[in-house]
Scaffold this motif. Sequence first.
Motif, PDB file in Angstrom:
ATOM      1  N   ALA A   6      -3.710 -28.595  59.457  1.00 40.50           N
ATOM      2  CA  ALA A   6      -4.933 -27.979  58.945  1.00 40.50           C
ATOM      3  C   ALA A   6      -5.338 -26.789  59.816  1.00 40.50           C
ATOM      4  N   ALA A   7      -5.240 -26.956  61.131  1.00 39.35           N
ATOM      5  CA  ALA A   7      -5.595 -25.871  62.045  1.00 39.35           C
ATOM      6  C   ALA A   7      -4.678 -24.668  61.842  1.00 39.35           C
ATOM      7  N   GLN A   8      -3.389 -24.919  61.691  1.00 39.74           N
ATOM      8  CA  GLN A   8      -2.449 -23.825  61.466  1.00 39.74           C
ATOM      9  C   GLN A   8      -2.732 -23.107  60.153  1.00 39.74           C
ATOM     10  N   ALA A   9      -3.101 -23.874  59.112  1.00 38.50           N
ATOM     11  CA  ALA A   9      -3.448 -23.261  57.825  1.00 38.50           C
ATOM     12  C   ALA A   9      -4.681 -22.376  57.963  1.00 38.50           C
ATOM     13  N   ILE A  10      -5.671 -22.845  58.727  1.00 33.72           N
ATOM     14  CA  ILE A  10      -6.895 -22.063  58.942  1.00 33.72           C
ATOM     15  C   ILE A  10      -6.567 -20.722  59.598  1.00 33.72           C
ATOM     16  N   VAL A  11      -5.711 -20.743  60.609  1.00 36.77           N
ATOM     17  CA  VAL A  11      -5.361 -19.512  61.322  1.00 36.77           C
ATOM     18  C   VAL A  11      -4.587 -18.559  60.412  1.00 36.77           C
ATOM     19  N   ARG A  12      -3.641 -19.098  59.628  1.00 35.65           N
ATOM     20  CA  ARG A  12      -2.879 -18.236  58.710  1.00 35.65           C
ATOM     21  C   ARG A  12      -3.807 -17.559  57.705  1.00 35.65           C
ATOM     22  N   ILE A  13      -4.707 -18.339  57.134  1.00 35.53           N
ATOM     23  CA  ILE A  13      -5.604 -17.807  56.110  1.00 35.53           C
ATOM     24  C   ILE A  13      -6.592 -16.821  56.709  1.00 35.53           C
ATOM     25  N   SER A  14      -7.094 -17.118  57.900  1.00 39.60           N
ATOM     26  CA  SER A  14      -8.084 -16.248  58.540  1.00 39.60           C
ATOM     27  C   SER A  14      -7.496 -14.901  58.928  1.00 39.60           C
ATOM     28  N   GLY A  15      -6.187 -14.856  59.135  1.00 37.11           N
ATOM     29  CA  GLY A  15      -5.556 -13.631  59.605  1.00 37.11           C
ATOM     30  C   GLY A  15      -5.390 -12.562  58.557  1.00 37.11           C
ATOM     31  N   LEU A  16      -5.588 -12.904  57.269  1.00 34.96           N
ATOM     32  CA  LEU A  16      -5.452 -11.920  56.197  1.00 34.96           C
ATOM     33  C   LEU A  16      -6.705 -11.953  55.330  1.00 34.96           C
ATOM     34  N   PRO A  17      -7.321 -10.809  55.064  1.00 32.80           N
ATOM     35  CA  PRO A  17      -8.531 -10.806  54.239  1.00 32.80           C
ATOM     36  C   PRO A  17      -8.234 -11.192  52.798  1.00 32.80           C
ATOM     37  N   ALA A  18      -9.194 -11.866  52.171  1.00 29.41           N
ATOM     38  CA  ALA A  18      -9.160 -12.217  50.737  1.00 29.41           C
ATOM     39  C   ALA A  18      -8.130 -13.276  50.387  1.00 29.41           C
ATOM     40  N   THR A  19      -7.417 -13.842  51.366  1.00 26.61           N
ATOM     41  CA  THR A  19      -6.388 -14.824  51.040  1.00 26.61           C
ATOM     42  C   THR A  19      -6.984 -16.196  50.758  1.00 26.61           C
ATOM     43  N   GLN A  20      -6.385 -16.877  49.787  1.00 26.71           N
ATOM     44  CA  GLN A  20      -6.726 -18.261  49.487  1.00 26.71           C
ATOM     45  C   GLN A  20      -5.692 -19.210  50.066  1.00 26.71           C
TER      46      GLN A  20
END
Length: 443
Positions: free
Chosen positions: A125-139
Amino acid sequence: MRVVIIGAGDVGRAIAANLEASHEVVVVDRDGDVVEELTYSLDVLALEGDGTELETLREADVEQADLVIACTDSDEANVVVCGATKTVSDAFTIARVRRRTLLETWEGSQGAFGVDFMVCTDLLAAQAIVRISGLPATQDVDTFVGGLVRMAEFEIDADSPVAEMTVQEADCYDSLTFAAIFRGDEMIVAGGDTVIRAGDRVVVIGSAGSVADFAGDVVPSTTDDEEVIIVGASEIGFQAAREFEEHGYRPRLIERDPDRAREVAESLPNTLVMESDATDTEFLAREHVDEADVVVAALDGDEKNLLVSLLAERLGVDRTVAVIENREYTDLFETVGVDVAVNPREETAEEIVRFTRAGHTEKVAMLEHDRAEVIEFEVSPESVLAGETIVDATAALPNGVVIGAISRGGELVTPRGETVVEPGDHVVVFVDAKVLDAVIEAI
């Protein structure tokens, strides 16, 4: 494949639902009501019993199982299930755990405890949060072929520069494939004349650089350095801070409990830990939380995370990411204004499901609650793709498949119509879930 799943919580149920059509599935749970409900809702054999007991495992016929997945809510029970299974079966065993320390212990002596593979829910879950946070507008964001290929799903706002463009007009990137568009309940395989509408969720596959360039065009960035604030030093919040640190961020973390705040501060050298109540508006204003690019709500409780996310949005935070435990709340959270909801159990199910695919399938990412998947596999000489151009290879597969990227000898090959697929290539494809079984068989 015969798959035995111990534990019918959200993870076990999600895995069973994904596999019921193509595998022989047995689900074991201690709750008789849950077992009865599963019997009528899924095409699986549901048994009541304690999976840590050999008698129950024998009743589930683990001696004949190919895969045993232990995904109860107890780390210790899951390890015991795997160890007990190995005493009577040669099945491949997977244990789901929440504690990263247990994962690290297992990684230091793989094969220990009778566990062939261990997956850590909170870390995923933490890794998913970081991946998503690193790109704007991503789901959703995921990586393939050791990070060479990235898949991302973007939500298009009315103000986005790509809104109302055709895919052909929007496609100006060196190594990017527009795979599909989700528009409400409709899934559209992207073609050159497909128009990208406001509200669409666009799935792209390509190099990390090209996906980042597309993200910058979807939502032009106004700052070079993103400021991240994490609310809650839960295990997921703590792990997310560690992951952000490893990616070069210097996040801020807000934790109400003084003992927990002190504990995580000692373990996070590049994170500013603040002891406070994240619902204290005066504190938030004083700390300029409204200027944050991303606020991650990682408290223990879905309702708390919803409250914090809505408060952050009201303050003017650009983007909110909330951890949710109840999968049924995902759409609700995003409907009322949370930008992205991350479900730890869904991330775990996604990681485990790949072990049930054909032997050469190396990674699986589920999209839109399993409406589609992006899969990575190695092309065998017997594959219908081997030796074929992309045009012919796509024609040989069912409708609803897009070849997104190819890795050949560690180099990225952007698939175009006349590109020839060779045996040994690693191919990343987008697949409509309705034709997934047929595609798996063909490749």
